[in-house]
Design a protein around this motif. Structure first.
Motif, PDB file in Angstrom:
ATOM      1  N   TRP A  64       0.509   0.323  12.065  1.00 19.06           N
ATOM      2  CA  TRP A  64       1.638   1.234  11.943  1.00 19.06           C
ATOM      3  C   TRP A  64       1.503   2.465  12.837  1.00 19.06           C
ATOM      4  N   LEU A  65       0.519   2.433  13.739  1.00 18.59           N
ATOM      5  CA  LEU A  65       0.413   3.482  14.749  1.00 18.59           C
ATOM      6  C   LEU A  65       1.580   3.353  15.724  1.00 18.59           C
ATOM      7  N   GLU A  72       0.350  -3.376   5.468  1.00 23.19           N
ATOM      8  CA  GLU A  72       0.463  -1.934   5.236  1.00 23.19           C
ATOM      9  C   GLU A  72      -0.896  -1.262   5.084  1.00 23.19           C
ATOM     10  N   ASN A 121       0.832  -1.198   0.000  1.00 22.44           N
ATOM     11  CA  ASN A 121       0.000   0.000   0.000  1.00 22.44           C
ATOM     12  C   ASN A 121       0.873   1.257   0.000  1.00 22.44           C
ATOM     13  N   ASP A 179      -3.513  -1.883   6.713  1.00 19.21           N
ATOM     14  CA  ASP A 179      -4.152  -1.771   8.024  1.00 19.21           C
ATOM     15  C   ASP A 179      -3.450  -0.668   8.819  1.00 19.21           C
ATOM     16  N   GLU A 180      -4.026   0.518   8.819  1.00 14.49           N
ATOM     17  CA  GLU A 180      -3.352   1.676   9.404  1.00 14.49           C
ATOM     18  C   GLU A 180      -2.995   1.475  10.870  1.00 14.49           C
ATOM     19  N   TRP A 181      -3.818   0.736  11.604  1.00 10.14           N
ATOM     20  CA  TRP A 181      -3.577   0.581  13.031  1.00 10.14           C
ATOM     21  C   TRP A 181      -2.261  -0.134  13.323  1.00 10.14           C
TER      22      TRP A 181
END
Length: 249
Positions: free
Chosen positions: A204-205, A198, A56, A200-202
């Motif tokens: 990489w929090l 990638e 992504n 899944d934004e969570w």
């Protein structure tokens, strides 16, 4: 791990379908047992080359994804403490079409060779994906053909087995593993599976926020013919299963 410790350590064999199955479903459990000295072997039937996630934004294609996912799986194994990785070299999304006798025989050979104390695989009906169900069915048959009875468990998704009665099971059928001390390793393995996570934004929090998304437990279903559980919080069903058997020296 030296050979003496390897021979005395508890052995766990995980037989799954795709790279990332081990991390996304039961990464905390694998990290926990590896940290306690268990000798873990992971079998992946495929290299996940038909996966729809290509990064992504996308940077992979059908020609490059298999090598990328293999590399990511090896990194995830390092994060979780998995000692050995074996591929069955089956094409993704075709496990259900693979000759069942041949697949069962290959897994039976691995069980006889490794002689694991516990085996993890997918439930043949609750696996959620045809590849998952097929590898689970073959592993169950292989386990039986190898003359084994106790020690085979089906993995489950998230907290679905926190209320097992919804799926025809009782709490006495479920092993509930506390993975709260191993979530950092699980998150690292999630991030190792970069092309799949990638989007899944969570994931990489900041670490504290990402870790808060994980459950504190992972659940496993004992097979139908197994003896009653001795411990409902340990996959190694012995009276002294809380003991640490062997560490790397």
């Amino acid at each position: 791990m030296n050979n003496m410790n390897r021979n005395t350590a508890r052995k766990l064999l995980a037989v799954f379908a795709h790279p990332d199955d081990e991390t996304f479903i039961c990464g905390g459990t694998l990290a926990k047992y590896a940290a306690e000295g268990a000798d873990i072997t992971l079998v992946s039937a495929t290299r996940g080359e038909m996966g729809r996630r290509m990064g992504n934004p996308p940077y992979l294609n059908r020609e490059t994804i298999a090598a990328a996912r293999e590399h990511e799986l090896r990194e995830a194994c390092d994060c979780l403490g998995i000692r050995e990785l074996i591929f069955l070299d089956i094409r993704d999304k075709t496990v259900e079409f693979t000759d069942e006798e041949s697949l069962t025989a290959r897994i039976e050979d691995l069980i006889r060779d490794i002689n694991p104390d516990a085996v993890l695989t997918f439930h043949e009906r609750l696996g959620g994906h045809p590849d998952h169900c097929a590898i689970g069915k073959a592993t169950k048959a292989a386990f039986s053909r190898a003359g084994r009875k106790d020690g085979l468990y089906y993995i489950s998704f998230g907290d679905m087995m926190a209320v097992p009665e919804r799926f025809g099971y009782t709490r006495s059928d479920i092993v509930k593993i506390n993975v709260s001390e191993h979530l950092e390793a699980k998150l690292a393995a999630f991030r190792a599976h970069r092309c799949q996570s990638e989007i899944d934004e969570w994931v990489w929090l900041p670490d504290a926020e990402a870790l808060a998304r994980f459950g504190m437990h992972e659940y496993f279903i004992k097979t139908e013919l197994a003896a009653p559980l001795v411990n409902d919080d340990d996959l190694f069903q012995s009276e002294d299963s809380g003991a640490v058997f062997a560490f790397e020296s």
